[in-house]
Design a protein around this motif. Structure first.
Motif, PDB file in Angstrom:
ATOM      1  N   LEU A 167      61.511  86.083  79.918  1.00  0.00           N
ATOM      2  CA  LEU A 167      61.871  84.763  79.414  1.00  0.00           C
ATOM      3  C   LEU A 167      60.765  84.167  78.571  1.00  0.00           C
ATOM      4  N   ALA A 168      59.529  84.465  78.953  1.00  0.00           N
ATOM      5  CA  ALA A 168      58.415  83.896  78.191  1.00  0.00           C
ATOM      6  C   ALA A 168      58.427  84.366  76.748  1.00  0.00           C
ATOM      7  N   HIS A 169      59.063  85.503  76.498  1.00  0.00           N
ATOM      8  CA  HIS A 169      59.036  86.060  75.151  1.00  0.00           C
ATOM      9  C   HIS A 169      60.249  85.665  74.332  1.00  0.00           C
ATOM     10  N   LEU A 170      61.016  84.717  74.837  1.00  0.00           N
ATOM     11  CA  LEU A 170      62.087  84.155  74.042  1.00  0.00           C
ATOM     12  C   LEU A 170      61.628  82.904  73.304  1.00  0.00           C
ATOM     13  N   ARG A 171      60.365  82.506  73.523  1.00  0.00           N
ATOM     14  CA  ARG A 171      59.831  81.332  72.856  1.00  0.00           C
ATOM     15  C   ARG A 171      59.879  81.540  71.341  1.00  0.00           C
ATOM     16  N   GLY A 172      60.303  80.530  70.644  1.00  0.00           N
ATOM     17  CA  GLY A 172      60.424  80.632  69.203  1.00  0.00           C
ATOM     18  C   GLY A 172      61.777  81.131  68.753  1.00  0.00           C
ATOM     19  N   ALA A 173      62.612  81.603  69.717  1.00  0.00           N
ATOM     20  CA  ALA A 173      63.952  82.045  69.370  1.00  0.00           C
ATOM     21  C   ALA A 173      64.877  80.855  69.269  1.00  0.00           C
ATOM     22  N   LEU A 174      66.127  81.120  68.958  1.00  0.00           N
ATOM     23  CA  LEU A 174      67.113  80.050  68.815  1.00  0.00           C
ATOM     24  C   LEU A 174      67.237  79.264  70.103  1.00  0.00           C
ATOM     25  N   ALA A 175      67.019  77.934  70.024  1.00  0.00           N
ATOM     26  CA  ALA A 175      67.020  77.089  71.214  1.00  0.00           C
ATOM     27  C   ALA A 175      68.179  76.115  71.159  1.00  0.00           C
ATOM     28  N   LEU A 176      69.347  76.617  70.863  1.00  0.00           N
ATOM     29  CA  LEU A 176      70.498  75.736  70.727  1.00  0.00           C
ATOM     30  C   LEU A 176      70.860  75.068  72.039  1.00  0.00           C
ATOM     31  N   LYS A 200      82.151  77.943  61.838  1.00  0.00           N
ATOM     32  CA  LYS A 200      83.507  78.423  62.092  1.00  0.00           C
ATOM     33  C   LYS A 200      83.995  77.891  63.430  1.00  0.00           C
ATOM     34  N   SER A 201      85.306  77.598  63.500  1.00  0.00           N
ATOM     35  CA  SER A 201      85.958  77.329  64.782  1.00  0.00           C
ATOM     36  C   SER A 201      87.116  78.305  64.916  1.00  0.00           C
ATOM     37  N   PHE A 202      87.481  78.623  66.136  1.00  0.00           N
ATOM     38  CA  PHE A 202      88.551  79.594  66.336  1.00  0.00           C
ATOM     39  C   PHE A 202      89.245  79.340  67.671  1.00  0.00           C
ATOM     40  N   PRO A 203      90.527  79.665  67.751  1.00  0.00           N
ATOM     41  CA  PRO A 203      91.244  79.519  69.018  1.00  0.00           C
ATOM     42  C   PRO A 203      90.851  80.628  69.980  1.00  0.00           C
ATOM     43  N   THR A 204      90.842  80.341  71.250  1.00  0.00           N
ATOM     44  CA  THR A 204      90.586  81.351  72.267  1.00  0.00           C
ATOM     45  C   THR A 204      91.869  81.622  73.051  1.00  0.00           C
ATOM     46  N   ASP A 205      91.782  82.583  73.954  1.00  0.00           N
ATOM     47  CA  ASP A 205      92.936  82.903  74.799  1.00  0.00           C
ATOM     48  C   ASP A 205      93.088  81.928  75.959  1.00  0.00           C
ATOM     49  N   VAL A 206      92.121  81.030  76.118  1.00  0.00           N
ATOM     50  CA  VAL A 206      92.194  80.028  77.184  1.00  0.00           C
ATOM     51  C   VAL A 206      92.855  78.769  76.625  1.00  0.00           C
ATOM     52  N   PRO A 207      93.964  78.336  77.170  1.00  0.00           N
ATOM     53  CA  PRO A 207      94.663  77.161  76.626  1.00  0.00           C
ATOM     54  C   PRO A 207      93.743  75.952  76.484  1.00  0.00           C
ATOM     55  N   GLY A 208      93.716  75.379  75.280  1.00  0.00           N
ATOM     56  CA  GLY A 208      92.925  74.169  75.030  1.00  0.00           C
ATOM     57  C   GLY A 208      91.455  74.406  74.755  1.00  0.00           C
ATOM     58  N   LEU A 209      90.992  75.650  74.893  1.00  0.00           N
ATOM     59  CA  LEU A 209      89.567  75.947  74.698  1.00  0.00           C
ATOM     60  C   LEU A 209      89.357  76.512  73.294  1.00  0.00           C
ATOM     61  N   THR A 210      88.487  75.865  72.530  1.00  0.00           N
ATOM     62  CA  THR A 210      88.199  76.277  71.157  1.00  0.00           C
ATOM     63  C   THR A 210      86.775  76.809  71.073  1.00  0.00           C
ATOM     64  N   GLY A 211      86.614  77.887  70.328  1.00  0.00           N
ATOM     65  CA  GLY A 211      85.287  78.450  70.123  1.00  0.00           C
ATOM     66  C   GLY A 211      84.661  77.935  68.845  1.00  0.00           C
ATOM     67  N   TYR A 212      83.339  77.806  68.854  1.00  0.00           N
ATOM     68  CA  TYR A 212      82.596  77.356  67.678  1.00  0.00           C
ATOM     69  C   TYR A 212      81.418  78.303  67.444  1.00  0.00           C
ATOM     70  N   VAL A 213      81.245  78.732  66.201  1.00  0.00           N
ATOM     71  CA  VAL A 213      80.097  79.554  65.835  1.00  0.00           C
ATOM     72  C   VAL A 213      79.050  78.631  65.237  1.00  0.00           C
ATOM     73  N   LEU A 214      77.895  78.549  65.900  1.00  0.00           N
ATOM     74  CA  LEU A 214      76.796  77.696  65.444  1.00  0.00           C
ATOM     75  C   LEU A 214      75.762  78.535  64.703  1.00  0.00           C
ATOM     76  N   GLN A 246      70.171  82.285  62.774  1.00  0.00           N
ATOM     77  CA  GLN A 246      70.720  82.870  63.987  1.00  0.00           C
ATOM     78  C   GLN A 246      72.020  82.177  64.363  1.00  0.00           C
ATOM     79  N   HIS A 247      72.807  82.876  65.169  1.00  0.00           N
ATOM     80  CA  HIS A 247      74.129  82.382  65.525  1.00  0.00           C
ATOM     81  C   HIS A 247      74.325  82.373  67.036  1.00  0.00           C
TER      82      HIS A 247
END
Length: 275
Positions: free
Chosen positions: A3-12, A59-73, A78-79
């Motif tokens: 975990l210590a080596h994830l410093r500086g990575a995407l911190a969304l 991007k946003s996209f529908p998922t297979d879970v009713p009412g749940l939408t996916g978002y690509v950040l 990085q994504h």
């Protein structure tokens, strides 16, 4: 990779958590993905992140879970995929009733793939790589921090193949793990013999404190600072969430991998000495 080596990575995740939960209406799941969805259609917490410039929702996209939408950040090349429902933001994996990791499928389908060939060309143009091994050997580009113990382990794993002339390493130094990282990276890159300086750092590496063996430079030129930043940016664009991040060619295609995979893996996937 620790975990210590994830410093500086995407911190969304951390960045979004600091925003706090807010109200809002989730984007209704439709039948197709939407590029660059309207900000006012996003869950409230994402709206704040976008408006403050912390992230872009590409991007946003529908998922297979009713009412749940996916978002690509997207942030700094990085994504990450997150999900929204009735104003709530969900960060994590979606697993189906049969145990299928649906999040992996969504990431494969909706997250843009990095252009690794373009990244390699940009690394070559930067003219600040440290080469180990012969020119005609299969090459691995290695994004590495001089204080990274996993980079050090990769160095040890690759060393017998380098000495045998079976692999070429092109080290792209970054410096973000510790306060001394930029100075050590600069000391390697500014040395009269950068390869010798790299060996000094790795052969003198202190595993107990996770410190490289070379003395950090105290004065880092603007040029070197920009080069370290450029390497970090390219690492992020390659999908690297930590060091070492490797770019290599297998079956004629550029591939990327994070971590120290071992000597046998290098023989199979880079040297192509398949069993």
């Amino acid at each position: 990779m620790g975990l210590a080596h994830l410093r500086g990575a995407l911190a969304l995740v951390a960045g979004l958590a600091l925003l706090g939960a807010t109200g809002g209406t989730a984007l209704a799941a439709d039948q197709s993905a939407t590029d660059n969805p309207a900000t006012d259609k996003l869950p409230g917490v994402l709206q704040k992140a976008v408006k403050s410039g912390q992230v872009d929702v590409i991007k946003s996209f529908p998922t297979d879970v009713p009412g749940l939408t996916g978002y690509v950040l997207e942030q700094s090349g990085q994504h990450q995929v997150v999900y929204g429902n009735h104003g709530y933001l969900v960060v994590g994996r979606i697993v189906g009733p049969d145990g299928t990791n649906m999040s992996d499928q969504y990431e494969q389908k909706y997250v843009p793939k990095p252009d690794l060939g373009k990244i390699v060309d940009q690394l070559k143009d930067g003219d600040r790589l440290v080469q180990q091994g012969p020119d005609d050997a299969p090459v691995v580009y290695v994004f590495a921090d001089p204080n990274c113990i996993y980079c050090h382990r990769f160095y040890e794993q690759a060393e017998p193949l380098v000495k045998a002339g079976k692999i070429q390493l092109q080290w792209a130094m970054v410096g973000f793990l510790k306060d001394s990282s930029p100075g050590r990276a600069a000391a390697i890159l500014s040395a009269k013999n950068p390869v010798k300086a790299l060996l000094e750092n790795e052969n003198g590496f202190d595993e107990s404190t996770e410190q490289g063996g070379i003395k950090p430079a105290t004065d880092i030129s603007d040029d070197l600072q920009q080069q370290l930043k450029a390497h970090a940016k390219l690492m992020a664009e390659a999908g690297g969430s930590g060091t070492p991040t490797l770019i290599y060619k297998e079956d004629g295609q550029w591939q990327s991998k994070i971590g120290a995979p071992g000597t046998d893996w290098l023989k199979t996937h880079v040297v192509n000495d398949k069993p």
